[in-house]
Design an enzyme around this catalytic site. Structure first.
Site, short mmCIF file in Angstrom:
data_model
loop_
_atom_site.label_atom_id
_atom_site.label_comp_id
_atom_site.label_asym_id
_atom_site.label_seq_id
_atom_site.Cartn_x
_atom_site.Cartn_y
_atom_site.Cartn_z
N GLU A 140 -6.74 -1.90 4.50
CA GLU A 140 -6.37 -2.92 5.48
C GLU A 140 -7.63 -3.73 5.74
OE1 GLU A 140 -3.19 -3.93 8.66
OE2 GLU A 140 -3.18 -2.26 7.26
N CYS A 194 -2.62 -5.98 4.73
CA CYS A 194 -2.50 -4.58 4.27
C CYS A 194 -2.52 -4.52 2.75
CB CYS A 194 -1.23 -3.94 4.83
SG CYS A 194 0.30 -4.75 4.35
#
Length: 367
Positions: free
Chosen positions: A358, A324
């Site tokens: 992400e 992330c």
């Protein structure tokens, strides 16, 4: 971007900008072209939190402008699921009319699922008594009569009151199977369900020819472990948070999966156990040496992998890394590139209209 208006006309542009940025970040590591997985342009987020503002007889959700810090009244929130938007209006209308429920209410947290379930948590700056519980039950029943499949929770200092239970069950269609995932209040869940499905299906695709067993660190409620179990002989997964471990155990049973073992320990502790530095009672009955883990899966927090865990993952022929925070991924790749090469790269637009990205990489051992 204001809370009630999304720049949907600019969705493609922001996605192209992220794609170019990720490709540039990965170019020093000879990464292939990124596979791009889009988000819905609106109503993509399955959870939301709002502060509550009291203005004489009025009561409403607010957010704070990130630049000016001024409060903004929020009636509708197109970032959040349609289900959350419907409940926001109905819940606030009902609370506004009930003094016991509105007194010192300062925040409402919402969690929703693609399976049509909702959980709302009301947070207070005061003790919650039996009278509050009675009014909360009436509120829950009233909203259920309006068609909401709802769990309602009250929180105050050192207090958590569940009228029924503190979880809802999601059902995600993943590569031809419906996967059941228990989602516990105040525990981590993937915020963008549509993109989560993309991530799970991509992970299944890149490991479809894998052999041996899978080791996963930071498994949460088993989101990836359970979906990937079909591609491996056995899966060994670690997680530190008790509620997530309990949810993962439920999910294993609910999905009739018999080749996944969850152990409650941190990635750092597991590294110590694998290296023989420490022994853990939690590992009694589990023979780590019996596992033939040829693939390791990591989905670390924003800080990335610590140095010892980087050394641990380098021992495996295949590393599947979901990140992330591509900046910490790149920092880890500075070390991983000496033993592994990137064979697949993906961008998942989990957070549209923000700078956050992400991404996923499959790393395979160099010859």
């Amino acid at each position: 971007m204001t809370p009630d208006i999304l720049p949907t006309d600019g969705y493609e542009h922001q996605l192209a900008e992220k794609s170019a940025r990720l490709q540039a970040m990965m170019s020093p590591f000879q990464a292939p072209a990124a596979e791009i997985f889009r988000s819905p342009a609106e109503h993509y987020r399955m959870r939301a939190e709002f502060r509550v503002w009291h203005d004489e007889d009025d009561l409403y959700h607010i957010m704070f402008d990130q630049q000016t810090k001024l409060r903004i009244r929020v009636e509708q929130f197109p970032v959040a699921s349609l289900l959350i938007n419907r409940l926001m209006s109905a819940l606030m209308t009902a609370i506004r009319a009930e003094p016991i429920l509105r007194h010192k209410l300062f925040q409402i947290d919402y969690l929703s699922t693609l399976s049509g379930k909702l959980l709302a948590t009301l947070l207070y700056h005061r003790p919650l008594d039996e009278e509050w519980q009675q009014k909360a039950r009436e509120l829950r029943d009233q909203l259920r009569e309006q068609g909401f499949d709802l769990q309602l929770i009250g929180r105050a200092s050192k207090t958590k009151i569940m009228l029924d239970h503190d979880y809802i069950d999601e059902v995600l269609p993943v590569a031809g199977r419906d996967m059941i995932y228990r989602q516990v209040e105040n525990s981590f869940t993937q915020p963008n369900a549509a993109v989560n499905i993309h991530m799970l299906e991509w992970a299944i695709d890149v490991t479809q020819h894998a052999s041996g067993d899978l080791l996963e660190l930071y498994c949460g409620n088993g989101n990836f472990s359970l979906a990937l179990a079909r591609n491996f002989d056995r899966v060994l997964a670690t997680e530190i948070a008790k509620p997530s471990v309990a949810a993962a155990q439920y999910n294993i049973a609910a999905n009739h999966i018999d080749n996944v073992q969850i152990i409650r320990m941190s990635a750092e502790e597991f590294t110590q156990a694998m290296q023989g530095v420490r022994e853990f009672n939690r590992l009694k009955g589990i023979d780590l040496t019996s596992y033939n883990c040829e693939t390791i899966f990591v989905d670390p927090p924003r800080s990335g992998l610590d140095d010892e865990t980087v050394k641990l993952v380098q021992a495996y022929p295949r590393i599947l890394y979901i990140s992330c925070n591509p900046e910490t991924l790149c920092a880890n790749l500075e070390q991983l590139q000496y033993t592994h090469k990137i064979s697949r790269l993906a961008l998942f637009d989990q957070f549209p209209y923000t700078h956050h990205m992400e991404c996923g990489v499959l790393l395979e051992k160099r010859d």
